[in-house]
Design a protein around this motif. Structure first.
Motif, short mmCIF file in Angstrom:
data_model
loop_
_atom_site.label_atom_id
_atom_site.label_comp_id
_atom_site.label_asym_id
_atom_site.label_seq_id
_atom_site.Cartn_x
_atom_site.Cartn_y
_atom_site.Cartn_z
N ARG A 1 0.81 -1.22 0.00
CA ARG A 1 0.00 0.00 0.00
C ARG A 1 0.84 1.26 0.00
NH1 ARG A 1 -5.09 -1.37 4.06
NH2 ARG A 1 -5.74 -3.29 3.01
N THR A 2 2.12 1.10 -0.27
CA THR A 2 3.03 2.24 -0.27
C THR A 2 3.42 2.55 -1.70
OG1 THR A 2 3.90 1.57 1.88
CG2 THR A 2 5.26 3.06 0.58
N ILE A 3 3.46 3.83 -2.05
CA ILE A 3 3.88 4.14 -3.40
C ILE A 3 5.39 3.95 -3.52
CG2 ILE A 3 1.96 5.72 -3.78
CD1 ILE A 3 3.84 8.05 -3.29
N THR A 4 5.82 3.66 -4.71
CA THR A 4 7.22 3.29 -4.94
C THR A 4 8.18 4.37 -4.47
OG1 THR A 4 6.57 1.91 -6.80
CG2 THR A 4 8.88 2.57 -6.68
N SER A 5 7.88 5.62 -4.73
CA SER A 5 8.81 6.70 -4.35
C SER A 5 8.99 6.77 -2.84
CB SER A 5 8.31 8.04 -4.89
OG SER A 5 7.03 8.34 -4.36
N VAL A 6 7.96 6.46 -2.09
CA VAL A 6 8.07 6.45 -0.62
C VAL A 6 8.87 5.23 -0.18
CG1 VAL A 6 6.79 6.26 1.55
CG2 VAL A 6 5.99 7.79 -0.27
N PHE A 7 8.59 4.07 -0.78
CA PHE A 7 9.35 2.86 -0.44
C PHE A 7 10.85 3.09 -0.65
CE2 PHE A 7 9.87 -1.58 0.35
CZ PHE A 7 10.89 -2.02 -0.49
N ASN A 8 11.19 3.79 -1.70
CA ASN A 8 12.59 4.02 -2.03
C ASN A 8 13.31 4.94 -1.04
OD1 ASN A 8 12.28 2.34 -4.20
ND2 ASN A 8 12.13 3.98 -5.71
N LEU A 9 12.58 5.57 -0.15
CA LEU A 9 13.21 6.40 0.89
C LEU A 9 13.71 5.56 2.06
CD1 LEU A 9 10.62 9.33 1.10
CD2 LEU A 9 12.86 9.39 -0.01
N VAL B 1 11.18 -15.38 15.93
CA VAL B 1 10.19 -14.64 15.16
C VAL B 1 10.95 -13.57 14.38
CG1 VAL B 1 8.13 -13.21 15.23
CG2 VAL B 1 8.41 -15.08 16.88
N TYR B 2 10.74 -13.55 13.09
CA TYR B 2 11.43 -12.60 12.22
C TYR B 2 10.49 -11.46 11.85
CZ TYR B 2 15.40 -15.72 11.72
OH TYR B 2 16.52 -16.49 11.98
N TYR B 3 11.02 -10.25 11.95
CA TYR B 3 10.24 -9.05 11.69
C TYR B 3 10.86 -8.24 10.56
CZ TYR B 3 8.19 -9.90 16.31
OH TYR B 3 7.56 -10.47 17.40
N CYS B 4 10.02 -7.78 9.68
CA CYS B 4 10.45 -6.87 8.62
C CYS B 4 10.39 -5.44 9.15
CB CYS B 4 9.50 -7.05 7.43
SG CYS B 4 9.84 -5.97 6.04
N ASN B 5 11.36 -4.64 8.78
CA ASN B 5 11.43 -3.26 9.24
C ASN B 5 11.70 -2.32 8.07
OD1 ASN B 5 13.62 -1.00 10.10
ND2 ASN B 5 12.07 -1.22 11.68
N ALA B 6 11.04 -1.16 8.11
CA ALA B 6 11.30 -0.11 7.13
C ALA B 6 11.73 1.15 7.87
CB ALA B 6 10.04 0.16 6.31
N HIS B 7 12.91 1.62 7.56
CA HIS B 7 13.46 2.80 8.21
C HIS B 7 13.47 3.95 7.21
CE1 HIS B 7 17.20 4.88 10.12
NE2 HIS B 7 16.08 5.51 10.42
N ASN B 8 12.59 4.92 7.45
CA ASN B 8 12.53 6.09 6.59
C ASN B 8 13.74 6.97 6.90
OD1 ASN B 8 11.93 8.78 5.64
ND2 ASN B 8 9.84 8.07 5.29
N ILE B 9 14.66 7.07 5.98
CA ILE B 9 15.90 7.78 6.25
C ILE B 9 15.66 9.27 6.49
CG2 ILE B 9 18.17 8.35 5.32
CD1 ILE B 9 17.77 5.43 6.29
N PRO B 10 14.89 9.99 5.68
CA PRO B 10 14.70 11.43 5.94
C PRO B 10 14.03 11.74 7.28
CG PRO B 10 14.09 10.89 3.69
CD PRO B 10 14.27 9.59 4.41
N THR B 11 13.11 10.90 7.73
CA THR B 11 12.34 11.22 8.95
C THR B 11 12.78 10.39 10.15
OG1 THR B 11 10.60 9.58 8.57
CG2 THR B 11 10.33 11.73 7.51
N SER B 12 13.58 9.36 9.92
CA SER B 12 14.01 8.41 10.96
C SER B 12 12.87 7.58 11.52
CB SER B 12 14.74 9.13 12.11
OG SER B 12 15.91 9.71 11.65
#
Length: 119
Positions: A25-33, A94-105
């Motif tokens: 549900r995330t647009i590609t440009s946001v995922f790429n951050l 238990v394995y967890y996926c994580n997304a770290h937004n670099i500009p906003t932390s």
């Protein structure tokens, strides 16, 4: 970022599993951050970083999985993968996926997926 993780299961020692995590549900440009990562938490232990991959493809691995695990990402599919080979009982967690937004932390977490390695 909403993350969904897949691919856990029960495997014998020496076997392989591939975990997937999608940010559908995330647009590609946001995922790429985001730098994407996999963490794990074994029973009675804290959560630890297993592997991460930057938006440019730079990877980092915990010493315990180097040479056995491989992280990759497909930005067009907004997905990250963890190929786990030569699994050991101590990889059980238990394995967890994580997304770290670099500009906003900001960090986002997926639901965990359980990996059990039998000896």
């Amino acid at each position: 970022v909403q993350l969904q993780a897949f691919g856990g299961g029960l495997v014998q020692a020496g076997g392989s599993l591939r975990l997937s995590c999608a940010a559908a549900r995330t647009i590609t440009s946001v995922f790429n951050l985001h730098t994407m990562g996999w963490f794990r938490q074994a029973p009675g232990k804290g959560r630890e970083l297993v592997a991460s991959i930057s938006n440019r493809g730079t990877t980092h691995y915990a010493d315990s999985v180097k040479g056995r695990f491989s992280i990759s990402r497909d930005n067009s599919r907004k997905a990250v993968y963890l190929q786990m080979n030569s699994l050991r009982p101590e990889d059980t967690a238990v394995y967890y996926c994580n997304a770290h937004n670099i500009p906003t932390s900001e960090h986002s977490w997926g639901q965990g997926t359980t990996v059990t390695v039998s000896s």
